[in-house]
Enzyme design. Structure first.
Site, PDB file in Angstrom:
ATOM      1  CG  HIS A   1      -2.115  -0.888   1.071  1.00  0.00           C
ATOM      2  ND1 HIS A   1      -3.261  -0.528   0.404  1.00  0.00           N
ATOM      3  CD2 HIS A   1      -2.312  -2.164   1.490  1.00  0.00           C
ATOM      4  CE1 HIS A   1      -4.127  -1.531   0.432  1.00  0.00           C
ATOM      5  NE2 HIS A   1      -3.570  -2.529   1.080  1.00  0.00           N
TER       6      HIS A   1
ATOM      7  CB  THR B   1     -10.050   5.456  -1.678  1.00  0.00           C
ATOM      8  OG1 THR B   1      -9.707   5.817  -0.341  1.00  0.00           O
ATOM      9  CG2 THR B   1      -9.371   4.153  -2.051  1.00  0.00           C
TER      10      THR B   1
ATOM     11  CE  LYS C   1      -2.288  11.299   2.368  1.00  0.00           C
ATOM     12  NZ  LYS C   1      -2.859  10.570   1.227  1.00  0.00           N
TER      13      LYS C   1
ATOM     14  CE  LYS D   1      -6.033  14.335  -0.524  1.00  0.00           C
ATOM     15  NZ  LYS D   1      -6.301  13.096  -1.196  1.00  0.00           N
ATOM     16  NE  ARG D   2      -3.534   8.858   6.246  1.00  0.00           N
ATOM     17  CZ  ARG D   2      -2.390   8.867   5.561  1.00  0.00           C
ATOM     18  NH1 ARG D   2      -1.301   9.360   6.082  1.00  0.00           N
ATOM     19  NH2 ARG D   2      -2.350   8.372   4.348  1.00  0.00           N
TER      20      ARG D   2
ATOM     21  CE  LYS E   1     -13.720   6.866   0.204  1.00  0.00           C
ATOM     22  NZ  LYS E   1     -12.742   6.954   1.294  1.00  0.00           N
TER      23      LYS E   1
END
Length: 844
Positions: free
Chosen positions: A369, A666, A564, A558-559, A670
């Site tokens: 992952h 993911t 990111k 998101k985290r 969404k």
């Protein structure tokens, strides 16, 4: 006279949420009152809103139980190959509404609660999120369980029942503060304790050699107590099981080491054993080599494998004669995305034999992952030697067997790199290498990610066994991420193309025929606006801020992690702010920028990034010149139930990680399914989203993987970007000079120092492309029809990203099982019907 129903209210009454029968409603009301009285021991005079939630939860659970038992009977009769999904995280969120939808009870429950004079939304809000996960990985596991049940697979989720889940995040004076997530304090109506299946797990001790072989002795025993949660499939009467283990000390724990006078201390010391399941580690992109984390991993694997073997031995086939482990891989498969697998080797490799090793490899599949080096597990040999001494011996044996095979004769450096034991910086066991060697299949979770692990991260392993490596692109469950969170859009789609898309999301392609249909465009736009109104009411209540409903809802949730690139988004906010200040009368497309996510408690830079975003927001939101043109909101305590509110209301989805760093993502899926447009890099599943919908229907910017690789070779230098882009220089100077932190001008020095000197994720290099791309976003937003048409194209192209498709791919290509649309007879039908359905399936 009652007011006529709005279009949205009419859509809510369509059968996709279940039929409202008078008998159903009466039965639900009766069940509700019975549970309020007999289970909660309350009447309406003294009951609290939480009591009402529990009464409803128990009533809905009643409808699950018969199907749950039926499903286990059905699996016993048919003896299918079982799928075991092990994960340290299951980010389930709330259960009530999801269960009502999957059982087709939503409308009937709505009506029953309305007739009882209560508000369904209020009751749903009483439920605590089961915060047993961290982010994408845990939520993926939850989506997979939903899909496995919906596809009729005999699947089981196994994990840990953390007493305290992922922490609750409070934002105080702009800083993240962690509070314990005591999610079980009011009890959990969805779980069933199973003390009769309690199992021992061993730690510490020593290995004793004898003529009979090695024995692990003098161990400390911890008991694993299972708690089962039902996982219903969508409208097929299948209810699978998620079994979570809780650590318990045995009754004699430490008592033998104390005299009577120390009895109290001995009982208090039981906590040492029970701490194993006390709290979830909130880092899922950073490996912490802590003893407690290793204990948690081993605890879940050891208990689960004992349970799997117990079930294997008592299967219908096993109960009629002796059980041979030779058939083990034909009867079950174990998927291990983030936990080690050496326990299987211990179970089967005593004594070590080629046959046991072959069985082990055929049983396990490994899903990777992450490609971030700091996230891959490498356990210190000294820690394993103390905690699991026999396992370390077996890992050495496995490594010897692995290296004895003629890998690359004479290439000692390559053999060293492929060893399970790393020597650099202290001896460590590379768990990813162990999982690759001990599995029959290895996969990444998006095409680009799978190529990176095959051609880069694990290249030498894939050259050795190329057929072992595969791709399985992640997916999301449309039940939670459309039906539950966006009923208006779900019903609109059902009206347009029928209801079958809920179980076959590829049917959304039919919406392409409606891209130019003015009525459908208007309806989609209205649903989005309704969702924005509802979410803005939530924001105004929680954050005391006025939301401009005509503004673009620009969302980045998101985290919080450097890869990111929330910092890139923050620089864009500052740039927009500066442009407004420079020319207040110039046309500006208003935006409400919403950022949310948790930082790992020990991740200093991520916490600073949160503080910077909130500091920028404070300046922007208070500036009268900016007014309603720009608002910045930091969503506190982002979690599954909050995602269900924000995603349907989003116009623009931010997916801006540095190319080559996000395995899949993911959240991006969404947002796409809910009609948001994506601004993003060619990273993770964004690449496949662009393939499905066309790059022209997304806002793609920035470096590609090969550009990043080339820059890594040349060496990344941030300074030339800073010197050559005036707006970037202005924004960075403001951060560095204390413009957003006047009382502490030095507050963000370490952030700017990182951006200049050791930014692994190259924020400045993508700044200019990002800003130009955002200008295109604003330009399109001024044309609502074209914007909505592009949103419809995105919804129509999102079918590939159903977790039903992902699980079907795993099932047929890795696990060796076939999904079925066969419906298990409901509990009110006689046992004969169950046996007949089992016969039909077996004959198939």
């Amino acid at each position: 006279m009652a007011a006529p129903l709005t279009d949205l209210e009419k859509r809510k009454q369509i059968s996709i949420r279940g039929i409202v029968g008078v008998e159903n409603v009466a039965e639900l009301k009766k069940g509700f009152n019975r549970h309020l009285h007999f289970t909660l021991v309350k009447d309406r005079n003294v009951a609290t809103p939480r009591d009402y939630y529990f009464a409803l939860a128990h009533t809905v659970r009643d409808h699950l139980v018969g199907r749950w038992i039926r499903t286990q009977q059905f699996y016993y009769e048919t003896d299918p190959k079982r799928v075991y999904y092990l994960s340290l995280e299951f980010y389930m969120g709330r259960t009530l509404q999801n269960t009502m939808i999957n059982l087709g009870l939503q409308n009937a429950c709505d009506e029953a609660i309305y007739q009882l004079g209560l508000d369904m939304e209020d009751l749903e809000e009483m439920e605590e999120d089961a915060g047993l996960g961290n982010g994408g990985l845990g939520r993926l596991a939850a989506c997979f369980l939903d899909s496995m049940a919906t596809l009729g697979l005999a699947a089981y989720g196994y994990g840990i029942r953390y007493e305290y889940g992922i922490f609750n995040q409070k934002i105080k004076e702009g800083w993240q503060v962690e509070e314990a997530d005591d999610w079980l304090r009011h009890g959990n109506p969805w779980e069933k304790a199973r003390p009769e299946y309690m199992l021992p797990v061993h730690f510490y001790g020593r290995v004793e050699e004898s003529k009979e072989g090695a024995r692990w002795v003098d161990t400390q025993v911890v008991l694993a107590m299972p708690y089962d949660t039902p996982i219903p499939g969508y409208m097929n009467n299948t209810v699978n099981t998620m079994r979570l283990w809780s650590a318990r000390a045995p009754n004699d724990f430490n008592l033998k080491d104390f005299n009577v006078g120390d009895y109290i201390q001995a009982v208090l010391d039981r906590n040492l054993a029970e701490n194993i399941s006390r709290v979830l580690y909130p880092n899922d992109n950073f490996f912490e080599g802590k003893a407690l984390r290793l204990k948690q991993e081993y605890f879940v694997v050891a208990a689960t494998l004992q349970d799997i073997i117990r079930r294997f031995k008592i299967s219908k086939k096993g109960s009629t004669g002796p059980v041979s482990f030779d058939s083990f891989p034909e009867k079950l498969t174990v998927i291990s995305p983030n936990v080690n697998v050496q326990e299987m080797f211990t179970v089967l490799v005593e004594p070590v034999s080629p046959q046991a090793w072959a069985i082990t490899k055929r049983t396990f599949a490994y899903t990777n992952h992450t490609v971030l080096p700091e996230a891959l597990e490498r356990w210190p040999v000294g820690l394993l030697e103390t905690l699991l001494p026999r396992h370390l011996q077996i890992i050495y044996r496995i490594n010897q067997g692995h290296l004895d095979v003629p890998l690359f004769p004479g290439d000692l450096e390559r053999i060293r790199r492929m060893s399970l034991i790393e020597e650099d910086g202290g001896k460590r066991v590379n768990m990813a290498h162990l999982c690759i060697v001990g599995s029959h299949a290895v996969n990444g979770v998006a095409e680009i990610h799978s190529n990176i692990i095959k051609n880069d991260v694990f290249r030498e392993f894939s050259e050795l066994e190329p057929d072992k490596f595969q791709n399985k692109t992640n997916g999301i469950t449309p039940r939670r991420w459309l039906l539950l969170c966006n009923p208006g859009l779900a019903e609109l789609i059902a009206e347009a193309i029928g209801e079958e898309y809920v179980k076959d999301l590829s049917q959304l392609q039919k919406l392409n025929e409606l891209v130019n249909d003015d009525a459908f465009i208007r309806d989609v736009s209205n649903v989005k606006q309704d969702n924005k109104v509802k979410f803005s009411q939530y924001l105004e209540k929680e954050y005391k801020v006025n939301i401009n409903l005509s503004s673009m809802f620009d969302v980045h949730v998101k985290r919080i992690h450097e890869y990111k690139r929330q910092l890139l988004n923050c620089l864009h906010i500052i740039t927009m702010y500066n442009r407004i200040k420079k020319n207040p009368k110039a046309p500006f497309v208003p935006r409400t920028v919403i950022i949310g996510g948790k930082a790992a408690p020990g991740y200093h830079m991520a916490k600073k990034i949160i503080k910077l975003i909130t500091a920028v927001g404070h300046v922007v939101n208070k500036d009268p010149v900016v007014g309603s043109k720009l608002k910045v909101i930091y969503l506190e305590n982002y979690r599954v139930s909050l995602a269900e509110k924000v995603i349907p209301a989003t116009d623009l989805s931010e997916q801006i990680s540095t190319a080559g760093t996000e395995a899949s993502g993911t959240g991006n899926m969404k947002f796409m399914l809910n009609g948001a447009l994506t601004i993003g890099t060619m990273d993770g599943a964004n690449v496949e989203m662009a393939e499905e919908v066309g790059e022209e229907n997304m806002f793609i910017f920035g470096m590609r993987v090969e550009d990043v690789a080339e820059m890594d070779v040349q060496g990344y230098d941030a300074v030339p970007y800073y010197n050559s882009i005036p707006e970037l220089k202005q924004a960075v100077d403001q951060i560095q000079g204390g413009f957003f932190s006047p009382k502490q001008p030095e507050l963000f020095k370490d952030v700017t120092n990182m951006l200049f000197n050791h930014d692994r994720f190259k924020v400045f290099a993508d700044y200019e492309g990002y800003i130009k791309c955002q200008e295109k976003v604003s330009q399109l937003y001024q044309n609502p029809k074209e914007w909505t048409q592009m949103a419809i194209k995105n919804i129509a192209a999102s079918g590939k990203f159903s977790s039903d498709r992902t699980i079907t791919d795993y099932a047929t290509e890795v696990w060796g099982v076939e999904p079925t649309d066969l419906k298990i007879p409901p509990p009110n039908e006689p046992r004969k019907a169950l046996e007949e359905t089992a016969r039909v399936l077996t004959e198939k």
